[in-house]
Design a protein around this motif. Structure first.
Motif, PDB file in Angstrom:
ATOM      1  N   GLY A  42       0.818  -1.211   0.000  1.00  0.00           N
ATOM      2  CA  GLY A  42       0.000   0.000   0.000  1.00  0.00           C
ATOM      3  C   GLY A  42       0.854   1.265   0.000  1.00  0.00           C
ATOM      4  N   MET A  43       1.901   1.242   0.809  1.00  0.00           N
ATOM      5  CA  MET A  43       2.793   2.410   0.886  1.00  0.00           C
ATOM      6  C   MET A  43       3.451   2.649  -0.475  1.00  0.00           C
ATOM      7  SD  MET A  43       6.212   3.379   1.343  1.00  0.00           S
ATOM      8  CE  MET A  43       7.136   2.030   2.111  1.00  0.00           C
ATOM      9  N   LEU A  44       3.963   1.579  -1.086  1.00  0.00           N
ATOM     10  CA  LEU A  44       4.624   1.701  -2.393  1.00  0.00           C
ATOM     11  C   LEU A  44       3.646   2.151  -3.483  1.00  0.00           C
ATOM     12  CD1 LEU A  44       6.931  -1.468  -2.360  1.00  0.00           C
ATOM     13  CD2 LEU A  44       7.704   0.916  -2.464  1.00  0.00           C
ATOM     14  N   TYR A  45       2.385   1.721  -3.326  1.00  0.00           N
ATOM     15  CA  TYR A  45       1.350   2.074  -4.313  1.00  0.00           C
ATOM     16  C   TYR A  45       1.194   3.601  -4.404  1.00  0.00           C
ATOM     17  CZ  TYR A  45      -3.477   2.476  -6.154  1.00  0.00           C
ATOM     18  OH  TYR A  45      -4.606   2.816  -6.860  1.00  0.00           O
ATOM     19  N   PHE A  46       1.338   4.276  -3.269  1.00  0.00           N
ATOM     20  CA  PHE A  46       1.146   5.731  -3.268  1.00  0.00           C
ATOM     21  C   PHE A  46       2.428   6.522  -3.535  1.00  0.00           C
ATOM     22  CE2 PHE A  46      -2.921   4.909  -0.990  1.00  0.00           C
ATOM     23  CZ  PHE A  46      -3.736   5.593  -1.879  1.00  0.00           C
ATOM     24  N   GLN A  47       3.575   5.821  -3.564  1.00  0.00           N
ATOM     25  CA  GLN A  47       4.808   6.519  -3.934  1.00  0.00           C
ATOM     26  C   GLN A  47       4.780   6.741  -5.430  1.00  0.00           C
ATOM     27  OE1 GLN A  47       7.179   7.550  -1.772  1.00  0.00           O
ATOM     28  NE2 GLN A  47       5.817   6.768  -0.174  1.00  0.00           N
ATOM     29  N   ASN A  48       5.263   7.885  -5.850  1.00  0.00           N
ATOM     30  CA  ASN A  48       5.294   8.083  -7.290  1.00  0.00           C
ATOM     31  C   ASN A  48       6.690   7.896  -7.865  1.00  0.00           C
ATOM     32  OD1 ASN A  48       2.441   8.582  -7.521  1.00  0.00           O
ATOM     33  ND2 ASN A  48       2.847  10.489  -6.445  1.00  0.00           N
ATOM     34  N   HIS A  49       7.535   7.230  -7.078  1.00  0.00           N
ATOM     35  CA  HIS A  49       8.897   6.924  -7.548  1.00  0.00           C
ATOM     36  C   HIS A  49       9.353   5.639  -6.858  1.00  0.00           C
ATOM     37  CE1 HIS A  49      10.392   8.213  -3.618  1.00  0.00           C
ATOM     38  NE2 HIS A  49       9.444   9.133  -3.695  1.00  0.00           N
TER      39      HIS A  49
END
Lengths: 186, 186
Positions: A42-49
């Protein structure tokens, strides 16, 4: 005042993301994925990089070992992929954002694992029981029970052959001919 | 000699069943079902008659509480059903033997749970972020981030709408028009 509004907006954004991450983790939990692995996705899903292991570790406060295992689980499931960036020596990871793709990968991997495991066990077992059912040394009751089990396992094998074709249609994306994606995404 | 052969045959049958039960439990484990629940289903699968809770308890050496919870999990997933038998006051349970049906029920139940959870969270979150993205008080950076998140979540919603249609095709058995069952079972 500006600083406060900035904070309010940022806080609001974080609160929304937190809710969605929670839901993603809960959803993955339905399939036996632990909460911390779900939250990592989930955290990675919202990272844009893409992020390094160290950055993820810092963001989530997980130990290095459990972070490596979690990332490994997600890459095995193709929900996270390793990416290359020129000039960076550290490994970088990003979330697969296409949920059609994560769905297909997740279930294809799980189903195929189940299919081969079951086909192997059933095939071997049917052979053994066929020998037992024919054996004149075996008791009548045992032979009848063996026959019943053979019938059950043949039906199971037949189902696994069907499941194999279902997974084929997922992997070939033929499934989208039957159940089309939404228009706005084609 | 007869007694020995009888034992041999019975033992052989039990060994085969044990292997298949092991495989069934391992397979269910892929989806987060505990080993003991998987073994309970496997044991019931090979029974050719419904069993009471006491009989299952005795067969598997589980406690009454964990047996009740396990049977509850399996009935919730429609892998086991309660049956009625005239003259018996105790509840009887039997395994759903049609694996096409257990497959459809298992994943329909899991997917629908995920779908409603996610659609609720995403819809609420998109509304909040749309307000934030339009707010003149919010920082430019925050508004851009909100826009990006909205796009991601709209794609996710669209995927869930597709998944809903996939589950419909499972429940209506229309999926078998696309991926037909094997001939010998029609």
């Amino acid at each position: 005042m500006d600083v406060n509004n900035y904070m309010d907006g940022k806080e609001q954004l974080e609160r929304v993301r937190e809710r969605v991450i929670e839901t993603i983790a809960k959803n993955m939990n339905l399939y036996g994925i632990t909460d911390s692995i779900g939250r990592l996705y989930g955290m990675l899903y919202f990272q844009n990089h893409p992020m390094t292991l160290d950055e993820m570790k810092e963001e989530l406060g997980m130990s290095k070992t459990s972070m490596s295992t979690s990332v490994r689980t997600l890459t095995d499931l193709k929900m996270v992929e390793k990416v290359w960036k020129k000039g960076t020596r550290k490994d970088l990871y990003q979330a697969e954002e296409d949920w059609y793709q994560t769905f297909i990968d997740f279930f294809s991997i799980k189903w195929r694992a189940g299919i081969s495991m079951n086909i192997a066990a059933m095939t071997k077992s049917i052979l053994e029981l066929e020998r037992l059912a024919k054996s004149e040394e075996a008791d009548e009751e045992v032979r009848t029970a063996a026959e019943i089990d053979i019938t059950k396992m043949k039906a199971a094998l037949s189902y696994y052959e069907w499941l194999n074709r279902l997974v084929d249609s997922f992997e070939s994306e033929e499934i989208f001919d039957f159940i089309p994606k939404n228009k706005d995404e084609l």
